[in-house]
Design a protein around this motif. Structure first.
Motif: not given
Length: 140
Positions: A96-98, A127, A89, A131, A93-94
């Motif tokens: 933010s998601l992680a 992602v 990603k 994480s 965006a990555a």
């Protein structure tokens, strides 16, 4: 050669009781008049020579068993699930998601502890990798 054929042609219902006309029809030469067909054995390759009498009988079986073992191994390998390719990603965006700050995620991309790819001036990051590295970094 001609043959007699009885044809039933009725121009109307009144002529049903009348005898049908007889017509001579030429017939094609019969199959019996055709030249003889060569024996099928002439077209078939002769069987391969039998193996020598002194050849060990188990050799072919051993070769087939070994091939079966190879094929079973290939089948087991084919049945194993493939490892999924990482889903990349865009960096923002990555991150933010992680739950990682953008600049930290960018530094990790440059330093190469996460799965990332640079296309032109943009970073694309996995992602899950981001994480996992976050958990490792917070555990230290």
């Amino acid at each position: 050669m001609n043959a007699r054929v009885v044809a039933a042609v009725f121009p109307d219902d009144a002529a049903v009781d009348a005898a049908p006309p007889v017509v001579d029809v030429p017939i094609e030469p019969s199959v019996a008049d055709a030249p003889p067909i060569p024996q099928v054995a002439e077209f078939i390759d002769p069987p391969a020579a039998d193996p020598p009498v002194d050849a060990p009988v188990g050799t072919e079986n051993d070769r087939l068993r070994a091939r079966i073992v190879e094929l079973e191994a290939e089948l087991r390998e084919a049945r194993q699930p493939e490892t999924p390719k990482p889903v990349l990603k865009p960096l923002k965006a990555a991150a933010s998601l992680a739950g990682v700050p953008y600049e930290t995620a960018r530094r990790w991309c440059v330093a190469d502890p996460v799965t990332a790819k640079r296309v032109g001036s943009r970073w694309y990051v996995d992602v899950d990798s981001l994480s996992a590295h976050k958990q490792l970094a917070s555990a230290k």
